[in-house]
Design a protein around this motif. Sequence first.
Motif, mmCIF file in Angstrom:
data_model
loop_
_atom_site.group_PDB
_atom_site.id
_atom_site.type_symbol
_atom_site.label_atom_id
_atom_site.label_comp_id
_atom_site.label_asym_id
_atom_site.label_seq_id
_atom_site.Cartn_x
_atom_site.Cartn_y
_atom_site.Cartn_z
ATOM 1 N N UNK A 1 0.804 -1.213 0.000
ATOM 2 C CA UNK A 1 0.000 0.000 0.000
ATOM 3 C C UNK A 1 0.837 1.263 0.000
ATOM 4 N N UNK A 2 0.183 2.368 -0.251
ATOM 5 C CA UNK A 2 0.812 3.684 -0.199
ATOM 6 C C UNK A 2 0.184 4.452 0.959
ATOM 7 N N UNK A 3 1.023 4.964 1.850
ATOM 8 C CA UNK A 3 0.536 5.711 3.013
ATOM 9 C C UNK A 3 1.371 6.981 3.137
ATOM 10 N N UNK A 4 0.710 8.133 3.055
ATOM 11 C CA UNK A 4 1.417 9.417 3.083
ATOM 12 C C UNK A 4 0.695 10.388 4.009
ATOM 13 N N UNK A 5 1.384 11.482 4.341
ATOM 14 C CA UNK A 5 0.740 12.525 5.128
ATOM 15 C C UNK A 5 0.056 13.524 4.197
ATOM 16 N N UNK A 6 -0.441 14.611 4.751
ATOM 17 C CA UNK A 6 -1.184 15.594 3.959
ATOM 18 C C UNK A 6 -0.334 16.284 2.907
ATOM 19 N N UNK A 7 0.997 16.196 3.040
ATOM 20 C CA UNK A 7 1.906 16.822 2.083
ATOM 21 C C UNK A 7 2.548 15.817 1.141
ATOM 22 N N UNK B 1 -3.414 9.315 -6.032
ATOM 23 C CA UNK B 1 -3.407 10.610 -6.724
ATOM 24 C C UNK B 1 -4.819 11.179 -6.835
ATOM 25 N N UNK B 2 -5.787 10.324 -7.169
ATOM 26 C CA UNK B 2 -7.164 10.779 -7.308
ATOM 27 C C UNK B 2 -7.750 11.207 -5.966
ATOM 28 N N UNK B 3 -7.419 10.472 -4.915
ATOM 29 C CA UNK B 3 -7.905 10.814 -3.580
ATOM 30 C C UNK B 3 -7.323 12.141 -3.110
ATOM 31 N N UNK B 4 -6.021 12.332 -3.323
ATOM 32 C CA UNK B 4 -5.381 13.591 -2.942
ATOM 33 C C UNK B 4 -5.989 14.759 -3.715
ATOM 34 N N UNK B 5 -6.284 14.535 -4.989
ATOM 35 C CA UNK B 5 -6.891 15.583 -5.813
ATOM 36 C C UNK B 5 -8.260 15.977 -5.257
ATOM 37 N N UNK C 1 -5.314 18.249 -1.788
ATOM 38 C CA UNK C 1 -4.004 18.124 -1.167
ATOM 39 C C UNK C 1 -2.906 18.001 -2.210
ATOM 40 N N UNK C 2 -1.623 18.285 -1.854
ATOM 41 C CA UNK C 2 -0.524 18.161 -2.811
ATOM 42 C C UNK C 2 -0.457 16.752 -3.385
ATOM 43 N N UNK C 3 -0.130 16.658 -4.666
ATOM 44 C CA UNK C 3 -0.072 15.367 -5.325
ATOM 45 C C UNK C 3 1.196 15.311 -6.172
#
Length: 270
Positions: free
Chosen positions: A226-232, A258-262, A266-268
């Motif tokens: 999986x991919x797990x990132x913060x708000x940035x 990418x779609x979720x961040x968009x 949030x930054x993508x």
Amino acid sequence: MKVIEILEEAAKRVHKNVKHLAGTKESGTDHGVGAGGDISRRIDIVAEKTVLDYLREINFECTVFGEECGMVELSPNPKGFVIMDAIDGSTNAVRGLPFYCCSLAFTPEDRLGSVTDGVVMDLHNGDLYSASKGKGAYMNGKKIQVHKEKPVYFVVGVDISGISSDALPRLAPILAASNHVRHFGAVALELAIFARGLVDVFVDLRRKLRITDIAAGYLIALEAGGYVVDENYMPLDSNLSYDKRISFIAAANKETLAETMRKLGLPNNA
């Protein structure tokens, strides 16, 4: 014993010692405010004591970073830190809702990003999720991975419990676009079932999560692909501090992330 085996055995002992408590009046008795800032319940205290007693029994040289007990040095020359949330989902456990877990992680350094081993034990049914860095993620000894194919139902986990009024509107686009939104009340276990492929995206933008909540589940999710990132759009990291609060977005693949961040604005950087 390997570190992962120590964490697994500790979690199994917690399961044995608390399974009779869940949903009982005794489980919710007030034991004061823990190091993490929440009220410690009887079931939390029993679970933490179980882990600490076992680590002392085997003379594991470490410092425990616990949600209730605080920093407990078990050796003058510790080899690292055991990050412990002995009961994640205490509300569920006290009320008897069948979704709560024991979360244990090990790091040789004072950093979330340095975690090498993690275990999440589903304390309702005994399922054991585990991961060691670079060796994949497992459930009950069988390798697991996030859901890579197009799902029949796209399931989004969103935690809005106690969310601030200014943060809630940020979630509106993803809530409106998702017909299958879920939240169960124990982030470590939710990351484990994400790693197992049962949830496609998990979002928590409340800035309320402690390191103890996420350390083990974070590693398991990463090791499951999986991919797990913060708000940035950065990897999660922090020193082991009770003041640190974390938000995160987890997704099964880069495109979904990418779609979720968009949608969240949030930054993508994908």
